[in-house]
Enzyme design. Sequence first.
Site: not given
Length: 121
Positions: A11-13
């Site tokens: 979920r972390c870019s």
Amino acid sequence: MTQVSIYHNPRCSKSRQTLALLEENHCQITIIEYLKTPPSAQTLTQILDLLALTPRELMRKKEAEYKALNLQDETLSSADLIQAMVSNPKLIERPIVVTDTQAVIGRPPENVLALLDQDKS
């Protein structure tokens, strides 16, 4: 081919960008979704040694858990802080890329390039 493990949060870019860089560089990648499978205290200690960081330096201090658990308390030991990250993996800075002998935090994602360059030499 460089073998690496990435402590990854999909979920972390920044984590996704780091993973993409590793794939572009044809690494053999072991993906560890650390929120689902947190590292043990022993593993986290080894990662800290490779990073040459203290436990507090690896913590995400803006997370609600950091304040709720009073982790800013300077009297807490390294073992206390490591256990807090094991119990609350959301506190661990991400992504972390690890080889057999080195580790880097992929913030910015380009940090991993230095790791890959060193591994080739």
